[in-house]
Structures are given as structure tokens and as C-alpha cells.
Enzyme design. Structure first.
Site, PDB file in Angstrom:
ATOM      1  N   LYS A  71      -8.895  -0.988  -1.395  1.00  0.00           N
ATOM      2  CA  LYS A  71      -7.830  -0.728  -2.367  1.00  0.00           C
ATOM      3  C   LYS A  71      -8.251  -1.063  -3.806  1.00  0.00           C
ATOM      4  CE  LYS A  71      -4.141  -1.091   0.988  1.00  0.00           C
ATOM      5  NZ  LYS A  71      -4.945  -1.278   2.212  1.00  0.00           N
TER       6      LYS A  71
HETATM    7  C1  LIG Z   1      -4.612  -0.426   3.328  1.00  0.00           C
HETATM    8  C2  LIG Z   1      -5.650  -0.424   4.375  1.00  0.00           C
HETATM    9  C3  LIG Z   1      -5.756   0.622   5.326  1.00  0.00           C
HETATM   10  C4  LIG Z   1      -4.769   1.762   5.391  1.00  0.00           C
HETATM   11  O1  LIG Z   1      -4.857   2.645   4.323  1.00  0.00           O
HETATM   12  P1  LIG Z   1      -3.682   3.696   4.052  1.00  0.00           P
HETATM   13  O2  LIG Z   1      -4.078   4.432   2.828  1.00  0.00           O
HETATM   14  O3  LIG Z   1      -2.430   2.892   3.881  1.00  0.00           O
HETATM   15  O4  LIG Z   1      -3.605   4.566   5.267  1.00  0.00           O
HETATM   16  C5  LIG Z   1      -6.796   0.588   6.233  1.00  0.00           C
HETATM   17  N1  LIG Z   1      -7.670  -0.439   6.255  1.00  0.00           N
HETATM   18  C6  LIG Z   1      -7.590  -1.470   5.389  1.00  0.00           C
HETATM   19  C7  LIG Z   1      -8.572  -2.583   5.492  1.00  0.00           C
HETATM   20  C8  LIG Z   1      -6.586  -1.494   4.415  1.00  0.00           C
HETATM   21  O5  LIG Z   1      -6.512  -2.530   3.574  1.00  0.00           O
END
Ligand SMILES: *Cc1c(COP(=O)(O)O)cnc(C)c1O
Length: 430
Positions: A107
Site C-alpha cells: 500500500k
Molecule cells: C491490502 C492488502 C491486500 C488486499 O488488497 P486489496 O486491494 O484490498 O484487494 C492483500 N495483501 C496485503 C498484504 C494487503 O495489505
């Protein structure tokens, strides 16, 4: 390009307004009004472009005239200050590691891009912006780091006391400056409830601009398209149809991948890999969408019972399930299968998966079994050290903690503890 609300009641807005408000006034998600395919020459010659030039080409049509070219380029190069390596796992399978950013969360890209866009868009306004987020773990750290030191913006992060990992807590609570950590005696749902109440609280929103920093915000969602372009750049020479598996929770990342395909990126097929929170796999097989209460798993960033971005994916396919199924498959896997896979991939290929990546790997394997002529990539969304309690036991080996992470672990925690909404309210009003 303008953005329309998927609830159809609010008027179309520019990038700037969609980023500042997050959600449309009618509570709908913003979605690009129309998008065009990029020039075929660009795809044919993509290996000649730098990552930053690719990013500018992909993102600038969405941003339009809201940010001048030189500033957008600077924002992009600051956002992409780390690598996205592709690692070979086994025949016809590789992974793209998305976790090399400052907080080791995938993220980071979205959070950094959004923070810088918002900082610029708000720089000629007198109003302070408060970014209010609830986190169950990874989002908080990435948002805190992304917004640290951005002028005119205060960040308030709510997290459930005792329910995030030690590393995650340090990442949220040790930065200081414009970042405030609020520790809520309760669950993640309680945190989210408080955030929702604040957004509806007239007294709070009358004297400041309140915005959220989850993947609902287009500035966090859209830059995720870049992973898919970088992956294509590196895999083009395989000369096989590329299929990409995405470990999914709120489906923002996958939706960005699908949007990339719609603007011409030659990806053959996508796989939405989930843990037992299987609303989407069930929807694709039965045609019935039934949201559920989320269940706890070891891949906890994907414990989502009503994925907020899926409505955007449906929109791309005009709500036509048959069209969607041509481009997307979806499978769900339980924790036992996930654990066995972490062990197997380590034993055979010496690669350490984290639980989220393991789910992505499983989805890819399942698809390739029936489609052996494809080349497969799965996204690795978290560094395994963040889930060391589980992973170290499974592979029977210690995972070294990266230096950068060690530095935040020794810093001192600073947070405000609350148990009721009124306490959050008082903090935000003064
Ligand atoms: C947020 C996250 C996801 C999921 O991503 P989305 O875009 O919400 O589908 C998967 N793996 C990790 C480690 C995350 O932090």
C-alpha cells in the site's frame, strides 16, 4: 478526464475534487467517466521507457490539468523510490514483490501518491485537511509514512488496541509530527464505526476538510495500475499469454490491473485469489452476490466480507457477468492449504512466501493446471517478516528483520487511548 459517481446522483468532477472528497456527495465511488487505450506503439516499445515515463503516460490522462506536468513527474518519481523486482519461482511462474517500500506494505505506492497529490492540491487553500483512517494493520503504517511531513495535512489513525502486530503498531505510533495515533479499546469494526460517525458529524466537518485514505480514494487506487505495466515490461519477452494472480481483499489492486487491460495492456487473464472470505469466488460461480461478515484468517489483510472496490470492476464490464468471466477467474483457499503451500514452496524452491502471497500462488497454480500454455505471475503483497510468527514456524527458520524495520522497532510508542466516539470528537473539534 472527469470522474462520475457510481451512485449516479452527484455531478462529474475533476481529479482534484475527487481526491479531496474521497467519496462523492451521494456516497458513491468515483469512477473515470471514459478512458482511452494508449497508443499501440507504446506497448510494442515499452522496454524502451523508464518506469517513471511509463507511470507518467499511464496516470497523466486521469490527472488531467489538475497538476502541472513538472509537478506530477516529481510526485511520481518520489512515489516510485523503490524497486518492484520479479523473482523466478518455478517453470512458468514468477512473483512480483510489491513490498519494498518504506513500510514493507504494497500500500506504500498508493499512500505516497495520494499524500503528494493531496499536499499539492491543498497547497493554495487556507483550510487544513484531516485524513482520518481506521486500520487493522498495514494501511495505517503506509498512510502514516506516506503523509509524514506533508504540509497542511494532519493524519489521524485509529487502530484497535492489542490487535495489530508489534511492528505494525510501531509503524503507526512512532512517527510524530503531523501523524496522530489513536488506540481504540475495541475492535477494528469499532474503529471504522467511529470514523464513519466523524464523517457525518456537522460540527467536525464545518471547520476542516475531512477525507479518508483507503482505496476508495482514486489517488490511492489508480497508481496501483503501474505494477501491471512494470510486470508486462519485464515479462514481454516470454512471448506467452500472461496471467496475473492477485491476492485480494477489498479488490482495489485487482481492479487497477483490470483497468490497465482496458487501456490496452496485453494481459491475457486475471485471477482473484482469496482466503475463505469467498464472496467473489462464489459470485463468479453462482451469479449471486451475497456479502458476509468477515472471517479471521492468517492472511488478515484480506479478511473482507463485502469488498468495496468490486463495484468498480463490475462497472468496467457493464455489470455483465459473462464478459467479466472471460477475463477473470476466482478461487478461495483456507488457512491449512495456505500453510502447506508456504512450506512446500520453501522446501522445493527456497522462496519464502507470506500468507497473502501464498494465496496468490495457489490461485495461479490452479489456473495454470487447466491453462498450461500461459505464463503466470502472482503478486507478493507483504514481506514475510511481517507475519514471522506464522511463517517461521512453518518453514522452521528465522526470517532476518530488515535494517529499516529494526529502526522503527526501537523507537518509542506515542498514542492517545480512547474508548468512546465522544473522545475522538473532542480531539477533532479542538
Ligand atoms: C491490502 C492488502 C491486500 C488486499 O488488497 P486489496 O486491494 O484490498 O484487494 C492483500 N495483501 C496485503 C498484504 C494487503 O495489505
Amino acid at each position: 478526464m472527469k470522474f462520475k459517481s457510481l451512485n449516479k446522483k452527484s455531478k462529474k468532477v475533476k481529479f482534484s475534487e475527487a481526491v479531496i472528497s474521497g467519496l462523492a456527495p451521494d456516497k458513491g465511488l468515483y469512477f473515470p467517466d471514459k478512458y482511452e487505450k494508449l497508443n499501440i506503439d507504446f506497448y510494442n516499445n515499452i522496454e524502451k521507457y523508464s518506469d517513471i515515463d511509463i507511470a507518467y503516460k499511464v496516470l497523466s490522462p486521469f490527472v488531467g490539468d489538475c497538476i502541472p506536468k513538472s509537478i506530477l513527474k516529481k510526485i511520481i518519481s518520489e512515489t516510485l523510490s523503490f524497486q518492484f523486482p520479479i523473482i523466478h519461482i518455478e517453470k512458468n511462474i514468477c512473483t512480483m514483490e510489491l513490498f519494498h517500500g518504506p513500510t514493507f506494505a504494497f500500500k506504500d505506492v498508493g499512500a505516497r501518491f495520494m499524500a503528494r497529490c493531496l499536499g499539492f492540491l491543498n497547497s493554495n487553500k487556507n483550510n487544513n485537511v484531516t485524513v482520518l483512517v481506521a486500520t487493522s494493520g498495514d494501511t495505517g503504517g503506509a498512510v502514516a509514512d506516506g503523509f509524514l511531513g506533508v504540509k497542511g495535512i494532519n493524519v489521524v489513525i485509529l487502530y484497535p488496541k492489542g490487535k495489530v502486530s508489534d511492528i505494525q503498531e510501531k509503524q503507526i505510533t512512532t512517527l510524530g509530527k503531523n501523524i496522530t495515533a489513536i488506540e481504540v479499546k475495541g475492535t477494528f469494526d469499532d474503529c471504522q464505526e467511529m470514523v464513519k460517525s466523524a464523517f457525518l458529524d456537522q460540527e467536525i466537518i464545518s471547520n476542516q476538510t475531512l477525507t479518508s485514505a483507503n482505496s476508495i480514494n482514486i489517488a490511492r487506487w489508480l497508481p496501483q495500475m503501474l505494477y501491471y505495466f512494470f510486470a508486462f515490461k519485464l515479462l514481454k519477452n516470454k512471448n506467452k499469454p500472461i496471467v496475473i494472480s492477485v491476492p485480494s481483499g477489498n479488490f482495489g489492486n485487482l481492479c487497477a490491473g483490470i483497468l490497465s487491460k482496458k487501456i490496452g495492456l496485453p494481459i491475457d487473464h486475471f485471477i482473484a485469489s482469496t482466503n475463505i472470505n469467498d464472496v467473489i469466488p462464489i459470485y463468479l460461480s453462482s451469479g449471486k452476490y451475497t456479502s458476509k461478515k468477515s472471517k479471521e484468517t492468517i492472511s488478515n489483510a484480506m479478511d473482507v466480507g463485502d469488498p468495496s472496490n468490486f463495484i468498480r470492476i463490475l462497472k468496467i464490464y457493464d455489470n455483465n457477468l459473462d464478459k467479466l468471466k472471460k477475463d477473470l477467474s476466482s478461487y478461495s483457499f483456507n488457512d491449512l492449504k495456505t500453510i502447506n503451500t508456504i512450506k512446500e514452496v520453501y522446501d522445493i524452491n527456497k522462496y519464502i512466501l507470506d500468507p497473502h502471497g501464498a494465496v496468490g500462488y495457489l490461485g495461479l497454480k490452479k489456473y495454470l493446471k487447466y491453462n498450461p500454455n500461459n505464463f503466470g505471475l502472482f503478486m507478493e503483497t507483504a514481506h514475510p517478516v511481517k507475519f514471522s510468527k506464522i511463517v517461521e514456524k512453518v518453514i522452521d527458520k528465522k526470517i532476518p528483520i530488515p535494517e529499516r524495520l529494526k529502526r522503527s522497532i526501537v523507537k518509542k510508542k506515542k498514542s492517545i487511548e480512547i474508548s468512546k466516539y465522544e473522545e475522538l470528537r473532542n480531539f477533532l473539534i479542538v
